[in-house]
Enzyme design. Structure first.
Site, PDB file in Angstrom:
ATOM      1  N   ASP A   1      15.355   4.933  19.305  1.00 26.46           N
ATOM      2  CA  ASP A   1      15.162   3.500  19.033  1.00 26.46           C
ATOM      3  C   ASP A   1      16.181   2.771  19.920  1.00 26.46           C
ATOM      4  OD1 ASP A   1      15.123   0.958  17.945  1.00 26.46           O
ATOM      5  OD2 ASP A   1      15.103   1.582  15.865  1.00 26.46           O
TER       6      ASP A   1
ATOM      7  N   GLU B   1       1.080   8.247   6.549  1.00 24.71           N
ATOM      8  CA  GLU B   1       0.184   8.199   5.396  1.00 24.71           C
ATOM      9  C   GLU B   1      -1.246   8.533   5.794  1.00 24.71           C
ATOM     10  OE1 GLU B   1       2.572   4.796   2.800  1.00 24.71           O
ATOM     11  OE2 GLU B   1       1.021   4.203   4.208  1.00 24.71           O
TER      12      GLU B   1
ATOM     13  N   THR C   1       0.819  -1.223   0.000  1.00 22.62           N
ATOM     14  CA  THR C   1       0.000   0.000   0.000  1.00 22.62           C
ATOM     15  C   THR C   1       0.848   1.265   0.000  1.00 22.62           C
ATOM     16  OG1 THR C   1      -0.112  -0.020   2.418  1.00 22.62           O
ATOM     17  CG2 THR C   1      -1.914  -1.125   1.244  1.00 22.62           C
TER      18      THR C   1
ATOM     19  N   HIS D   1      19.810  -8.113  16.343  1.00 25.95           N
ATOM     20  CA  HIS D   1      18.878  -8.983  15.596  1.00 25.95           C
ATOM     21  C   HIS D   1      19.121 -10.479  15.819  1.00 25.95           C
ATOM     22  CE1 HIS D   1      17.232  -5.867  12.455  1.00 25.95           C
ATOM     23  NE2 HIS D   1      17.228  -5.384  13.693  1.00 25.95           N
TER      24      HIS D   1
ATOM     25  N   ASP E   1      17.336  -3.542  20.810  1.00 30.76           N
ATOM     26  CA  ASP E   1      16.557  -3.095  19.651  1.00 30.76           C
ATOM     27  C   ASP E   1      15.188  -3.729  19.680  1.00 30.76           C
ATOM     28  OD1 ASP E   1      15.593  -2.333  17.212  1.00 30.76           O
ATOM     29  OD2 ASP E   1      17.066  -3.429  16.019  1.00 30.76           O
TER      30      ASP E   1
ATOM     31  N   HIS F   1       9.768   2.204  17.853  1.00 25.38           N
ATOM     32  CA  HIS F   1       8.999   0.994  17.555  1.00 25.38           C
ATOM     33  C   HIS F   1       8.965   0.075  18.762  1.00 25.38           C
ATOM     34  CE1 HIS F   1      12.391  -1.938  16.494  1.00 25.38           C
ATOM     35  NE2 HIS F   1      13.029  -0.801  16.345  1.00 25.38           N
TER      36      HIS F   1
ATOM     37  N   GLU G   1       2.747   4.035   7.983  1.00 20.95           N
ATOM     38  CA  GLU G   1       1.290   4.039   7.795  1.00 20.95           C
ATOM     39  C   GLU G   1       0.656   5.208   8.551  1.00 20.95           C
ATOM     40  OE1 GLU G   1       0.158   1.806   5.404  1.00 20.95           O
ATOM     41  OE2 GLU G   1       2.328   1.589   5.382  1.00 20.95           O
TER      42      GLU G   1
ATOM     43  N   GLU H   1       8.142  -2.192  12.798  1.00 27.02           N
ATOM     44  CA  GLU H   1       9.276  -1.443  12.236  1.00 27.02           C
ATOM     45  C   GLU H   1      10.264  -2.372  11.577  1.00 27.02           C
ATOM     46  OE1 GLU H   1      13.421   0.601  12.766  1.00 27.02           O
ATOM     47  OE2 GLU H   1      12.697  -1.402  13.245  1.00 27.02           O
ATOM     48  N   GLU H   2      10.481  -3.526  12.218  1.00 25.25           N
ATOM     49  CA  GLU H   2      11.535  -4.425  11.732  1.00 25.25           C
ATOM     50  C   GLU H   2      11.257  -4.917  10.315  1.00 25.25           C
ATOM     51  OE1 GLU H   2      14.285  -4.539  12.909  1.00 25.25           O
ATOM     52  OE2 GLU H   2      14.244  -4.330  15.092  1.00 25.25           O
TER      53      GLU H   2
END
Lengths: 751, 751
Positions: A454, A437, A267, A558, A387, A377, A434, A425-426
C-alpha cells in the site's frame, strides 16, 4: 561368398543393430508426442530460475515508478469519483497492453455503502453567541494551498466518513484521545459531560471510538484534530512545515473512515452485489452515533488554547503552544466569551455507489489452480501520492516488467498470479473484502499467499533506515536478500506503525527484535485475506527509524498535501526507495509463484507460539490462571505447542530430503506445498470470536486487552479480572489448543 | 569386394543401425532408475484396475459376514460397556492381523457425556391410588425373553437417554405423537394439561420433541410407546410377532437418545478431550426438560385403553385393539378407578465416560493426502445385530478382502483409505462428530468422500426389493452396476426411512424418482461429515419395498429382540443381501480410492438445484415472494443456477477431453479432482444457520418447514408467513445465490 564372410557380415550387422538399439534407447531422449515419456515430465518439476529473477530485478526502473506516480497522483481520486474511474481505465489500459500486459483482466463492481460531505453545505465547527445564531469563529473549509499541484476542484473537504449529520451545540471540553478512560477521567473531575462537544486528538484509539465512547458519557458532538506533538515532532509553524519540510502545515486535516469494522457495512459476509441482502443502517455497529468532524491544528489551537476549567493532566498536554485546560467552555479573557457554545455542523450523506476492483491475471503453467495474490487499493482521500499511489506505482512497474517477460515468451509462472487494484479501501477495505466474500471458496482452497504493498515508503530519507523493510508476513519467507535489505526472517528492526482507520495505529503493538512474525492488524487490504480466509499475508514497505522521528505516520497522511511534489521532494527523491520496494515485492512474488517448493518457513510459527505462550505462563497471568483452576504448568497448550514444533522440524527435514531427490514426484511436491499453504488455514476458527466480524484466525485476531498472549485468551483474561468469568478463559484455552493441534496435524506426515 | 557390394553392405548396415535405433527408442520402454524418465511417470497416471475390482467382488463371502455378525452380536455392547470394549479389541485384532490387516490402526478416546438408567432403581410407569403410595399397576422392567440368545445380564432396561430423573405424578392424557400441534389440539378441546402425564407414540417428531413440546404446555412427564400400527403393519399378538415373524413382540420397547443435536452435548465444536471446555448441563439445548420413559405396546394398551375423556381424532387412533380416548385420567368401569394417577419414575444418571473410535488406515501410493473415508458405529442399545452390527459385519468383510490383497502385495490404493468404527453413535453420533471436530482442518482439506454403512439390511426378504439399494450420496457416483443393483444414478426407487434420534424418521422426506441426489438428514454418522465439513457422503443399505410394509423401521429396532437369531432367520437368511451391500460399498470405495479421475458426477447437482428452485418459483411461494418485493422471475438465483449448470457441463467436457489424452499431466488430473472434491465445500456457509449447531451446508441443512425448497429459504419463508419478517427471506436468498455462485466458481476453468 564364403561362410566366414557371411558370418562376418552377420556379426557386423548384429553389432550395428545392437549399437542402434543402444543409441536409440539411451542416447535419444523420448519426446512428448507419440510414445515415450510425456512432455510434462520435463516441465512439471521445474524450479525457480534465479537468472530470470535477476533479470526481473535489473529491469525495475526508479524513473518508471516516478512516472507512474506522477500519472496516478495527477488529480484527486477518492473512491467512485471521476478521478477514481479514470484510474480504473489507466489500470485496464496498462494490463491489456499487447507489449507489457497480462493474460487477462476484469473489472469487478460492487455497490459500496459510502459517506460523503455535501459540497453545497460544508461541514464546520463554529463558536457562536449562546442561544443565538451569530458565529464569531468558524473552522477552515479545507487546507490552504501551499503548492500548485495541490489545487483541484475535486479536493474533498475534511470530514469523518460515516459520522451522522447533525448540528449539536454545547460547551467545549478537551478529552485527550477520546478513550473511554479519558472521558472517565473528566467525569471523575466532576465535569458533567452531558450535551458537551468534545475536542480530541488523533491517536490512542480508533477514529470511531472517540465518538462511540463520548456518546456513552452523554457527549453530543466530537471534534478531532492532529496534535503537532503526535505528527510533527512538535513543529507547528508554517516555516517548519510543508512545503518547507515533510511536516504537516497548520491547516492540514487528516480525513478518514470512522468505522470499527471492515468491508461494506451493509453486507457483512456477502459481496455487495445488487441482489445482496442489506442490513438496516440502524443495525451497523462501530460507527459514530453523534456528529463528528476533523479539523486542523491551527483551528484546534484557537479552540483548545481558550478553554477554561482544570488544567489537563501532563500526558494530555500537546504542542499547540499553550497550557491545555479541559473546559467545559471558554475562559474569561480569552478569544471567546466564557458563555460561548461550540457547534459541530455535519452534513454528511450516506449513499450506495458502484466501486470497482481492477483484476489482472497471469495463468500458471504447471499449477494454474494455485494463486499468488498481489494487491493494493487504488482510491485515495485527495491526490493520494503516498497513500496509496506509491504502492500502485510500484505494482505497475512490477506488472510492466513481468508483462514484458511474458509477452516476449521468456517466462510463465509455475502458479497463477492475480493482481488486484482494490476500490474503496479508505472507507473500510471494501473492495478487497468484497472480493474475498465473493470468491471465498476458491480463494480459500487455492491461494498460496497475499502480498500487499500500500504505502511503499513511509518516511523521508533522514527518517528511514536505508536497509529497513517493514515486516511482514504471517508465515515468513525463508531468508533471502532483496533490494538492499533482508526480508522477514529475521527483520533487523520492525515497527508497527501502519496507520489504520481500524483500530488506529496506536493500538497496534510495536514489534521488537528478535521477532520473526509480525502482527498485521487490519490497517490495509490484507485484513480479510488473513483474518477471514486464513491466507498467508504480508505487507511490504520502507518504514521509519523510530530513533529519528516520533511521527504517528508520515505527516501528510490523508491530507491535501499528500501530492506528487511531496513524494518527489521529501519522501523519496530519486525514487530509489520505491525501486527497492518494487524489487523486494517482485522478488517475493516470483519466489512464491515459481519455486518448486513454496519458500515459506513453517518453523517460525513455533517461535511465535512460544512467545504467545510465555506471555500467559508467567507473572500475574499465570497466578490468576492457577488461582482459577486453569493450571498452565502441566498443560495441554504447552504439549500442543511442543508437538507443533517437533512436527514442523520433521516436516522441514522431509522437505530437505525431497529437495535432494533428483526428480521428485510432482504429487509429492504438491503434497508438501499443500501442507505449507494450508497451515495458515488450520488456525481459523469461525466460532472463536462470534462478536467480531471476519476475525477467525486464532493467532492474529484483534484484541482489546494489552496482554501479550493469544488474542482470545488475552481478552477473556482481562474480562475475567473484571467479571470473574473464568469459564471463557477456559474456553479460549480450548480454542487455542485445538488450533495448534490442527496446525500440527496439517504438517504431520500424511497417512 | 566390388563397390556395389560395399555399397550394399553399407546400406544393409545403415538399415540395421536404423532399425536398431528405432527399436531401441520406441520398442523398449525406458526404465525408472538411472537415466531416462523417473519411475513415478509409470505409476502416477494409473487408473482403477477393473479386474482387481472384480477379484475383490468375487472374494466377498456371505458366510464370513454371517460369522462376523455372530461374533459382533454375541452380547450387548452399549457404548462404553464391557461388551463395547471387547468389540474395540476385536476390531483392533482384525485390523492388526498380519495376513488380513491394514497398514496401521489407532484408538481415539473421547470423554463422552452419556446417560444411563440406574440398575439399582429401575425406571417405571406406575398407576397408583391418588395421594397414596400403593401401586396397582407397574410397567415391565424389560422385554420378555422369547429366544435363548436374547438373555444376558447386560441387557439395559428401556429408557430415554438424557431424560432427567424425577417422579412426576398426574392424570394421564393421550397426546398422539407429541407434536406441538397435538398438544395444541388437546388444549383446544379444553383440557388443562398442567401437571398431566402425556402418553405419546413414536413418530411424527423427534424423540426429545415430545417432552420439549409437552413441557411448554405444562405437562409434567412423558411416556412413549410404539404403536403396532406404526411398526407391525397392525399385528399385535404374540403369535404374529417375533420369534414367529419379524414383527415387534408386545413387550418390545424402542430405546433411544432423546436429544435434538448431535455430537457430545457438553463440547459443541470441540473434541471431548480431557482439557476441553465443557458447557454447563443447564446450557444443553434440545433434551427433555421433564422425566420421560419409553414402554412397550402391551403396557401402553393397559394405559390407553382405560382412558376416559373425549374420543381421540381418527388420525390419532392406533392398533391397540380399543378406541383411543384422550383423558385426562382413567374411565369408570375400566381397570383403574377414575381418580387414579400415573407416576413416571425416572432414575437416569448423566455421566462422562471414555468412548473409543477404532481407526484403520491404508496408505495411498500416489496421493496419500487424499482420503476416502468409510465408517460405521460400533455401539448398540442391546445386542444390536442389525443396528449397527450388520454394518460392522460388512465393514469387516471388506477390510478382510482388502487387507488380504494389500498384504499379498497385489494392491495398494491410489488414495489413502481411512476406516472408522465410531463409538457412542446411539447417544447422538458422538464418536464420528468428535472425530470431525478433532481433525477438522485436515479432513476438510483432504477428504474425497465419506461412505457410511450402518444398518446394512432394513427389511426381511418379502419386504425388500431384491435389487433395491438405498440412496445415497450428496454427489452421485457416476452410474455403475454393483451387486445386483444400480447405485445412486438413477435410483429406481428410494425411500428415506432411515430412523434417527434427530430429527426422527418421519420428518425425513421420502424421495421419489426421478431423483438423483438424496437428502441424508442426520440419522447416522455421516451427519457431521456432510453438514459440518461439507464432505460428499453416502449411506448404503438394502431398504424396504414400501408397497409391502408400512413399518417405520425394522420392528426389532432398538429393542432386546435385535439379535443374531432375528437377523439370521428373518432379515437375511443366507446373508446374500449383506453380501450385495458389501460388494456395492466395497465397489464404491475402490472406485473412489483408485480411479484416476474421481467418479463423482457434478452435473447432478444442477438437477437438484433446479428442483429446489422450482419449489420456490411457483404457486403460493412465488406469489408471496412477489408480494414482498422478492421477485423470483428475473432473479439472480435462476441466473446462478443456470451458470452452475453451464459451468458443470463445460467441466464434464474438459474431463472427457482429459480422459482421452494418452498421458495427461498428473497436476492437471489433480486439479480437476480437487474441483470435484471441493465442490461440496463451496456450499458451506458457517454463518448461514447461526442457531443450528454444525449445520452449514446450504443445500442439505435440516429444516422445520415443509416447503420443498432450500432449507434456510423454506424456514425463513414459513416464519415470514407468521411474523412478516421478509428480510430474513431476502437474506436466505442471498445465502443460496452466494453458495451456488461459489460452487460454479469452483468448477469453472481455473485461471
Amino acid at each position: 561368398m564364403s561362410w566366414l564372410k557371411i558370418l562376418g557380415a552377420v556379426i557386423v550387422g548384429a553389432l550395428l543393430l545392437t549399437v542402434g538399439i543402444l543409441l536409440g534407447h539411451f542416447a535419444i531422449p523420448k519426446g512428448g508426442n507419440g510414445s515415450g515419456a510425456p512432455s510434462w515430465v520435463q516441465t512439471v518439476g521445474r524450479d525457480l530460475n534465479e537468472s530470470l529473477l535477476q533479470s526481473f530485478m535489473d529491469q525495475v526502473e526508479s524513473e518508471k515508478i516516478r512516472e507512474n506516480l506522477k500519472a496516478l497522483a495527477s488529480q484527486p481520486h477518492m473512491a467512485t469519483t471521476k478521478g477514481d474511474e479514470e484510474l480504473v481505465k489507466l489500470l485496464l489500459r496498462r494490463w491489456q497492453d499487447p507489449q507489457i500486459g497480462l493474460d487477462s483482466t476484469s473489472e469487478d463492481v460492487y455497490g459500496a455503502f459510502l459517506s460523503f460531505p455535501d459540497p453545497q453545505r460544508p461541514n464546520s465547527v463554529a463558536v457562536g453567541v449562546p442561544g443565538g445564531g451569530i458565529k464569531i469563529f468558524t473552522t477552515r473549509r479545507s487546507e490552504k494551498n501551499v503548492t500548485a499541484d495541490q489545487a483541484h476542484a475535486d479536493v474533498v473537504q475534511p470530514y469523518a466518513a460515516y459520522a451522522p449529520p447533525g448540528n449539536p451545540r454545547g460547551r467545549l471540553i478537551y478529552a485527550n484521545q477520546g478513550k473511554r478512560s479519558d472521558y472517565q477521567e473528566l467525569f471523575n473531575m466532576g465535569i458533567n459531560l452531558n450535551g458537551t462537544i468534545a475536542i480530541t486528538r488523533y491517536g490512542g484509539t480508533g477514529r470511531a471510538d472517540k465518538a462511540v465512547n463520548g456518546a456513552e458519557f452523554g457527549v453530543a458532538g466530537v471534534v478531532v484534530y492532529t496534535d503537532p506533538a503526535d505528527i510533527n515532532d512538535r513543529r507547528a509553524s508554517e516555516e517548519e512545515t510543508y512545503p518547507n519540510s515533510w511536516y504537516m502545515p497548520p491547516s492540514g486535516v487528516e480525513r478518514g473512515s470512522y468505522n470499527g469494522y471492515f468491508g461494506d457495512l451493509l453486507t457483512p459476509y456477502y459481496p455487495a452485489k445488487e441482489f445482496t441482502y442489506r442490513i438496516k443502517e440502524s443495525e451497523i455497529q462501530g460507527i459514530p452515533p453523534i456528529p463528528t468532524q476533523p479539523i486542523g491544528f491551527e483551528d484546534a489551537q484557537t479552540l483548545i488554547c481558550n478553554l477554561s476549567g482544570h488544567k489537563a493532566p501532563a500526558s494530555w498536554q500537546g504542542s499547540l503552544g499553550c497550557s491545555y485546560h479541559v473546559g467545559p467552555g471558554f475562559r474569561t479573557g480569552g478569544l471567546f466569551p466564557n458563555t460561548s457554545d461550540v457547534q459541530v455542523n455535519v452534513h454528511n450523506q450516506r449513499v450506495i455507489k458502484n466501486s470497482s476492483n481492477v483484476m489482472g491475471f497471469i495463468r500458471g503453467s504447471e499449477e494454474p489452480d494455485r494463486y499468488v495474490l498481489y494487491g493494493n487499493h487504488r482510491d485515495s482521500w485527495v491526490h493520494g501520492a503516498i497513500d496509496p499511489s506509491s504502492g500502485t506505482a510500484v505494482m505497475l512497474e512490477i506488472t510492466r516488467v513481468l508483462g514484458k517477460m511474458l509477452k516476449e515468451g521468456k517466462w510463465r509462472p509455475r502458479r497463477s498470479i492475480i493482481f488486484g487494484s482494490w476500490g474503496a479501501e479508505e472507507f473500510g477495505l471494501i473492495g478487497s473484502t468484497e472480493y474475498t466474500e465473493e470468491f471465498y471458496s476458491k480463494l480459500r482452497e487455492r491461494s498460496v499467499a497475499y502480498i500487499n504493498v500500500d504505502i511503499s515508503v513511509f518516511g523521508e530519507r533522514p527518517f528511514v533506515l536505508p536497509a529497513l523493510l517493514r515486516s511482514c508476513c504471517t508465515i515468513p519467507i525463508s531468508a533471502f536478500t532483496a533490494g538492499d535489505g533482508k526480508l522477514c526472517s529475521p527483520p533487523r528492526d520492525v515497527s508497527h506503525s501502519r496507520p489504520s482507520p481500524l483500530p488506529g495505529p496506536e493500538s497496534l503493538t510495536p514489534l521488537h527484535p528478535p521477532y520473526s512474525l509480525g502482527s498485521l492488524g487490519a490497517g490495509s487490504d490484507y485484513a480479510s485475506f488473513i483474518h477471514y480466509l486464513g491466507i498467508t499475508s504480508m505487507d511490504i514497505a520502507y518504514t521509519y527509524d523510530r530513533n529519528k522521528t516520533s511521527a504517528r505516520i508520515y505527516p501528510a497522511y490523508h491530507t491535501a498535501f499528500d501530492t506528487f511534489d511531496y513524494a518527489d521532494r521529501f519522501i523519496d527523491p530519486g525514487f530509489t526507495s520505491h525501486q527497492a520496494v518494487a524489487r523486494t515485492a517482485g522478488n517475493v512474488l516470483l519466489r512464491l509463484a515459481d519455486s518448486l517448493v513454496l519458500p515459506l518457513n513453517v518453523s517460525d510459527y513455533g517461535e511465535k507460539l512460544d512467545e504467545l505462550y510465555s506471555a500467559a505462563a508467567q507473572g500475574d497471568f499465570l497466578d490468576k490462571l492457577n488461582a482459577n483452576n486453569l493450571s498452565l504448568g502441566t498443560d495441554p497448550l504447552k504439549a500442543a505447542i511442543d508437538r507443533f514444533k517437533s512436527v514442523a522440524a520433521d516436516f522441514n527435514q522431509r522437505i530437505t530430503k525431497l529437495k535432494k531427490e533428483e526428480s521428485p514426484s510432482p504429487l509429492q511436491i504438491r503434497m508438501v506445498n499443500d501442507q505449507i499453504m494450508l497451515l495458515e488455514r488450520a488456525f481459523l476458527n469461525p466460532q472463536a470470536f462470534p462478536n467480531k466480524y471476519y476475525y477467525s484466525h486464532v493467532i492474529w485476531a484483534s484484541k482489546s486487552s494489552d496482554q501479550a498472549t493469544f488474542p482470545g485468551l488475552a481478552d477473556a483474561y482481562t474480562n475475567a479480572l473484571e467479571t470473574g468469568d473464568w469459564d471463557q478463559v477456559r474456553k479460549h484455552l480450548t480454542i487455542v489448543v485445538q488450533a495448534v493441534e490442527s496446525a500440527a496435524s496439517t504438517l504431520e506426515a500424511v497417512a
